[in-house]
Structure formats: structure tokens, C-alpha cells
Design a protein around this motif. Structure first.
Motif, PDB file in Angstrom:
ATOM      1  N   PHE A   1     118.835 -13.116  56.336  1.00 55.93           N
ATOM      2  CA  PHE A   1     119.795 -12.451  55.455  1.00 55.93           C
ATOM      3  C   PHE A   1     119.236 -11.145  54.895  1.00 55.93           C
ATOM      4  CE2 PHE A   1     120.890 -16.969  55.308  1.00 55.93           C
ATOM      5  CZ  PHE A   1     122.257 -16.929  55.545  1.00 55.93           C
ATOM      6  N   ARG A   2     117.929 -10.983  54.955  1.00 55.35           N
ATOM      7  CA  ARG A   2     117.296  -9.783  54.401  1.00 55.35           C
ATOM      8  C   ARG A   2     117.061  -8.692  55.443  1.00 55.35           C
ATOM      9  NH1 ARG A   2     114.490 -14.019  51.605  1.00 55.35           N
ATOM     10  NH2 ARG A   2     112.657 -13.901  52.968  1.00 55.35           N
ATOM     11  N   TRP A   3     117.331  -8.977  56.702  1.00 54.26           N
ATOM     12  CA  TRP A   3     117.123  -7.979  57.750  1.00 54.26           C
ATOM     13  C   TRP A   3     118.279  -6.985  57.740  1.00 54.26           C
ATOM     14  CZ3 TRP A   3     116.261 -12.333  61.872  1.00 54.26           C
ATOM     15  CH2 TRP A   3     115.064 -13.003  61.572  1.00 54.26           C
ATOM     16  N   ARG A   4     117.977  -5.727  57.636  1.00 49.21           N
ATOM     17  CA  ARG A   4     119.001  -4.707  57.450  1.00 49.21           C
ATOM     18  C   ARG A   4     119.744  -4.363  58.741  1.00 49.21           C
ATOM     19  NH1 ARG A   4     118.599  -1.810  52.732  1.00 49.21           N
ATOM     20  NH2 ARG A   4     119.485   0.039  53.734  1.00 49.21           N
ATOM     21  N   HIS A   5     119.065  -4.494  59.873  1.00 47.28           N
ATOM     22  CA  HIS A   5     119.667  -4.088  61.143  1.00 47.28           C
ATOM     23  C   HIS A   5     119.723  -5.277  62.106  1.00 47.28           C
ATOM     24  CE1 HIS A   5     119.386   0.025  59.751  1.00 47.28           C
ATOM     25  NE2 HIS A   5     118.091  -0.138  59.528  1.00 47.28           N
TER      26      HIS A   5
ATOM     27  N   PRO B   1     125.971 -13.193  61.949  1.00 49.05           N
ATOM     28  CA  PRO B   1     126.431 -12.920  63.318  1.00 49.05           C
ATOM     29  C   PRO B   1     125.975 -11.582  63.872  1.00 49.05           C
ATOM     30  CG  PRO B   1     128.213 -12.576  61.755  1.00 49.05           C
ATOM     31  CD  PRO B   1     127.077 -13.193  60.978  1.00 49.05           C
ATOM     32  N   GLN B   2     125.394 -10.737  63.022  1.00 52.82           N
ATOM     33  CA  GLN B   2     124.887  -9.455  63.514  1.00 52.82           C
ATOM     34  C   GLN B   2     123.624  -9.626  64.351  1.00 52.82           C
ATOM     35  OE1 GLN B   2     124.726 -10.640  60.454  1.00 52.82           O
ATOM     36  NE2 GLN B   2     123.093  -9.722  59.208  1.00 52.82           N
ATOM     37  N   HIS B   3     122.954 -10.762  64.203  1.00 58.85           N
ATOM     38  CA  HIS B   3     121.746 -11.042  64.976  1.00 58.85           C
ATOM     39  C   HIS B   3     122.070 -11.944  66.164  1.00 58.85           C
ATOM     40  CE1 HIS B   3     119.788  -9.293  61.577  1.00 58.85           C
ATOM     41  NE2 HIS B   3     119.944 -10.341  60.786  1.00 58.85           N
TER      42      HIS B   3
ATOM     43  N   VAL C   1     126.488  -9.799  72.415  1.00 56.79           N
ATOM     44  CA  VAL C   1     127.615  -9.471  71.543  1.00 56.79           C
ATOM     45  C   VAL C   1     127.127  -9.462  70.104  1.00 56.79           C
ATOM     46  CG1 VAL C   1     129.888 -10.164  70.755  1.00 56.79           C
ATOM     47  CG2 VAL C   1     129.252 -10.494  73.147  1.00 56.79           C
ATOM     48  N   VAL C   2     127.297  -8.331  69.433  1.00 60.27           N
ATOM     49  CA  VAL C   2     126.875  -8.202  68.040  1.00 60.27           C
ATOM     50  C   VAL C   2     128.107  -7.930  67.195  1.00 60.27           C
ATOM     51  CG1 VAL C   2     125.495  -6.885  66.400  1.00 60.27           C
ATOM     52  CG2 VAL C   2     124.612  -7.325  68.692  1.00 60.27           C
ATOM     53  N   THR C   3     128.284  -8.700  66.142  1.00 58.28           N
ATOM     54  CA  THR C   3     129.407  -8.495  65.232  1.00 58.28           C
ATOM     55  C   THR C   3     128.888  -8.202  63.840  1.00 58.28           C
ATOM     56  OG1 THR C   3     129.539 -10.865  64.797  1.00 58.28           O
ATOM     57  CG2 THR C   3     130.931 -10.001  66.543  1.00 58.28           C
ATOM     58  N   ALA C   4     129.725  -7.670  63.015  1.00 60.11           N
ATOM     59  CA  ALA C   4     129.313  -7.323  61.654  1.00 60.11           C
ATOM     60  C   ALA C   4     129.077  -8.576  60.831  1.00 60.11           C
ATOM     61  CB  ALA C   4     130.382  -6.463  60.997  1.00 60.11           C
ATOM     62  N   ALA C   5     128.158  -8.468  59.883  1.00 58.91           N
ATOM     63  CA  ALA C   5     127.874  -9.607  59.005  1.00 58.91           C
ATOM     64  C   ALA C   5     129.031  -9.841  58.052  1.00 58.91           C
ATOM     65  CB  ALA C   5     126.602  -9.333  58.226  1.00 58.91           C
TER      66      ALA C   5
END
Length: 250
Positions: free
Chosen positions: A73-77, A110-112, A246-250
Motif C-alpha cells: 500500500f506504500r509503493w507509489r508506482h 490492483p496497480q501491482h 494488465v495494470v489498473t488504478a488503485a
């Protein structure tokens, strides 16, 4: 969590559990077992649980780390994350409820994209229907030789978004490899002072099978005393194919 992993097929590592036990010949020269002993001596809090000396070792007893569940949850990218580079999430000593908590973190971020690799394919198969599988989870099994090829059949029964094989260290041929339902194959030779050699034809046979079946193929290394000793070229080039991510926004 560690960013900038030296493992060529990922970008970061995340270890909500640590420790393991050797279960097949691919474990004989386990890098994580050696590293855990060193981390225990350095006083690392995660590596103070000792394992059975017959199958594990100092600092390598199986332990869960609830505090680590907050790290993604703390990873920005967005990251491609290898889960449990120092353990096996499906080890019998990891409670099912903790596995569910790890899966919940994946679903909530889901961004990761998460890569889980295991040798405990029988346990995955048994648990599969009782787990909620997030779409950003890739699940793989280690297949070092024909004796453990049954792990592939177990993997096929799991509803992961991507199913993959890690044939590293590749210790024998895998002729007529059935890649039905498999989306990615990693091949690599063993590294370390006692590295067992990988025959070139073992790697090329798997590469050719992947090409025939339109499966992404990643050649990690030839191996040797160090991971980079033999280089990464296979038939004059590197092979860094990956499944669709597939990368989606958090």
C-alpha cells in the motif's frame, strides 16, 4: 520489500512469510537457506526462527509477518512483485487464513502484478476453490526435472490469471512438455559453488516447445559459480518474453 531486484523476471520482492523446507532436488542448493543464515547472524528480525536442520536451517524456519502486509500500500508506482522470494506461501505451516490475508492485499492493490512461485502444488490444488483469486496474481510452480512434472497438472487446476513454470535450476530434460493452460515459462541453470550443469539441449527443447505453443519464454541464465558466469544468451540472443501484464488504478 526490496526494490530493484536482481532477479531478471521481476522488479521487486515482498516477503510476508519467510522460511521453508527442502522438498525436492531443486532445493538442494537453496540460495534462500544460505541467505537466511546470514541474515539471522546479522540480527534481522524476520530471520530469528530456526528450521528443522534436516530440511531447513538457522533463520529459515517458517514464519508469518503480519506487519509486512501493509508494504504494497506504500509503493507509489506499479510494480511487478515476486511474492516470497525467501519462502513458499503454500508451505503447510502457513495458515490458510494468512494466505487469504495475502491474497486480500493483492486484490486491494490492483496497480501491482504479483508473482507467486511454489513447489507445494498439491496444497494449491486442494485450496484453490476456497480462495478468492485476484486478477493481478500470476501463479507458478517450480519444475526442475521430470520427477516433479506432476506439479504442472496441479497448476492447471488453479484459476490464476497467469499460470507459469519456473524450470530453474533445470536439472534434466523435460521432453514433450505439455503447456496447455500455461502462459509463461522461465528456464535457468543453477548457480553457486556446487552448481549442477544444464545441458544446452534441455533449454532449447523447452524454448522450441514454447514457440510451437505460443507461450512466452524467458531464459534467465546458464548458471555456474555465479548467476552471471555463463551469461544469458541462448542461440545468440536473450529471451525476455513475458505474459501480458494488465495494470489498473488503485
Amino acid at each position: 520489500m526490496s526494490d530493484g531486484s536482481s532477479i531478471e523476471w521481476t522488479e521487486a520482492t515482498w516477503n510476508p512469510t519467510t522460511g521453508c523446507d527442502r522438498v525436492s532436488t531443486g532445493c538442494d542448493h537453496c540460495y534462500a537457506l544460505t541467505l537466511a543464515k546470514r541474515l539471522k547472524a546479522m540480527g534481522s528480525a524476520k530471520y530469528q526462527t530456526d528450521g528443522d536442520p534436516r530440511t531447513s536451517g538457522p533463520g529459515f524456519g517458517v514464519a508469518t509477518h503480519a506487519a509486512a502486509l501493509g508494504e504494497p500500500f506504500r509503493w507509489r508506482h506499479p510494480r511487478l512483485v515476486f511474492v516470497n522470494s525467501m519462502s513458499d506461501l503454500f508451505h503447510a505451516k502457513v495458515p490458510v487464513e494468512f494466505i487469504r490475508r495475502v491474497f486480500a492485499v493483492m486484490e486491494a492493490t490492483p496497480q501491482h502484478t504479483y508473482q507467486v512461485l511454489t513447489k507445494r502444488s498439491r496444497r494449491i490444488r486442494r485450496l484453490a476453490s476456497s480462495l478468492d483469486w485476484p486478477p493481478n496474481l500470476w501463479l507458478g510452480v517450480s519444475v526442475e526435472d521430470e520427477r516433479v512434472a506432476y506439479r504442472i497438472d496441479d497448476l492447471r487446476e488453479v484459476p490464476a490469471a497467469v499460470r507459469f513454470l519456473s524450470c530453474e535450476p533445470l536439472l534434466g530434460p523435460l521432453p514433450k512438455l505439455d503447456l496447455a493452460g500455461i502462459g509463461w515459462v522461465i528456464v535457468g541453470g543453477e548457480s553457486g559453488p556446487h552448481a549442477r550443469p544444464m545441458a544446452p539441449e534441455w533449454a532449447t527443447e523447452i524454448r522450441d516447445q514454447c514457440q510451437q505453443d505460443d507461450v512466452a519464454f524467458f531464459f534467465k541464465q546458464w548458471g555456474g559459480r555465479t548467476p552471471k558466469a555463463g551469461g544469458r544468451d541462448l542461440d545468440g540472443r536473450t529471451w525476455d518474453e513475458m505474459p501480458s501484464r494488465v495494470v489498473t488504478a488503485a
